[in-house]
Design a protein around this motif. Sequence first.
Motif, short mmCIF file in Angstrom:
data_model
loop_
_atom_site.label_atom_id
_atom_site.label_comp_id
_atom_site.label_asym_id
_atom_site.label_seq_id
_atom_site.Cartn_x
_atom_site.Cartn_y
_atom_site.Cartn_z
N THR A 75 56.43 35.31 -37.13
CA THR A 75 55.13 35.72 -37.65
C THR A 75 55.01 37.23 -37.53
O THR A 75 55.56 37.84 -36.61
CB THR A 75 53.98 35.05 -36.87
OG1 THR A 75 52.72 35.40 -37.45
CG2 THR A 75 53.98 35.46 -35.40
N GLU A 76 54.34 37.85 -38.49
CA GLU A 76 54.07 39.28 -38.41
C GLU A 76 52.74 39.56 -39.09
O GLU A 76 52.25 38.77 -39.89
CB GLU A 76 55.19 40.09 -39.07
CG GLU A 76 55.33 39.93 -40.55
CD GLU A 76 56.44 40.81 -41.14
OE1 GLU A 76 56.70 41.89 -40.60
OE2 GLU A 76 57.04 40.38 -42.14
N GLY A 77 52.19 40.71 -38.75
CA GLY A 77 50.88 41.05 -39.29
C GLY A 77 49.84 40.94 -38.19
O GLY A 77 50.05 40.31 -37.15
N GLY A 78 48.70 41.55 -38.41
CA GLY A 78 47.72 41.61 -37.35
C GLY A 78 48.26 42.46 -36.22
O GLY A 78 49.01 43.41 -36.41
N ARG A 79 47.93 42.09 -35.01
CA ARG A 79 48.34 42.91 -33.86
C ARG A 79 49.66 42.44 -33.25
O ARG A 79 50.38 43.23 -32.66
CB ARG A 79 47.25 42.88 -32.79
CG ARG A 79 47.48 43.89 -31.69
CD ARG A 79 46.28 44.03 -30.79
NE ARG A 79 46.59 44.92 -29.68
CZ ARG A 79 45.79 45.14 -28.65
NH1 ARG A 79 44.62 44.52 -28.59
NH2 ARG A 79 46.15 45.95 -27.69
N VAL A 80 49.99 41.17 -33.36
CA VAL A 80 51.16 40.60 -32.69
C VAL A 80 52.16 40.09 -33.73
O VAL A 80 51.79 39.44 -34.71
CB VAL A 80 50.74 39.45 -31.75
CG1 VAL A 80 51.97 38.77 -31.15
CG2 VAL A 80 49.84 39.98 -30.63
N SER A 81 53.45 40.39 -33.50
CA SER A 81 54.55 39.84 -34.31
C SER A 81 55.54 39.16 -33.37
O SER A 81 55.71 39.57 -32.22
CB SER A 81 55.25 40.95 -35.10
OG SER A 81 54.36 41.56 -36.02
#
Length: 264
Positions: A75-81
Motif C-alpha cells: 500500500t502507498e499513499g497517505g502518510r504510511v506506505s
Amino acid sequence: MAIFEPLGAPNRWQPSALAAGPFAGLQGGAVASLLAAEVEAMAGVRNWGSAISAAAWFLRPTPMTELRTQLAVVTEGGRVSVVDNTLWPVGEEQPCATVRVTLSRERAIEVPGFSAPETDVVDPLQFPVRTLHAVQGRVWFMDAMEARLGGDAAWFRMHHSVIADAGPLSRVLGPADWTHGIGRPVQNVIADPNPNLFVQLVRPPQGEWVGVRAEAGWRPEAGLGVGSGVLLDAHGPIGRVSMSVILVPFSKPEPASRPGSAAN
C-alpha cells in the motif's frame, strides 16, 4: 567495498565474503539489510518517507551466489506506505527471505506536557573491542563491523555499507540481528538461529555507532526462545528489536573408527 555489489541488471546482486554467516549460507542480518536498503533507495523517488520498521523472515539459508530481488508495494499513499521485498538465488523458484518495510512521512505534532527524556552522550570507543561469535579461517559478516561491549550494551560500527548509499534502517538491521546472541543465557553449548527479525525505529541513528541493550528468554524443553532489546545510538534509545529463536544442539563429531573395525 559494499557487502553486496550490483550485477548490472536491476535487482541483481553479488554477495561478497563479508555477507557470510557462521553456518551455511549468508548471515540473516546481511540479507535483511540488503532487502531493506533497496526499499529505502526507492523511498525518495516514490515519496514514501522514512523507513520506520522492518519485519524479516528467513525462509531457508541463502547461498553465496548471484541473487535476485523483487519489490511489491502493499500500500502507498497517505502518510504510511508498506513495501515487501523478496530474495531468490538466480535460477531458483523457492525464495530464501522476505522483508516487509513500513515507511511514513514525518509530520510535526505538538503534544502539550510532553518532553523527550534527556540522556547522557556515550562514547563507545571507551569500551574494549570484543569478537562475537568468532568464525575461524574465513571472512564473514562480523568482519564487516567493529564490536565493543561496555556499560549495559553491545556497540557496533559498520566498516562496510550493505549497498552503496544504504539508508538508516538498513544500517541498523545488521547489528540488531546479533541481539539474541548478545543476551543468550549460556555460551557455546547450543546453536540458536533466529527465523525472523523485527525492528522498529522511533528515529534514525545519529553517528556511526548502533548499540543493543539485549535480553533473552529460553525454553529448552520446547527448543524455543526469544531475543529482544532496546536499540541505541550515542545519544540514547532509537527503537526496539525482537526475534524468535530456535534452539538446535551442536552436531556431534563422528567417533574415529578403531583400526581394523568395519564401517557401518
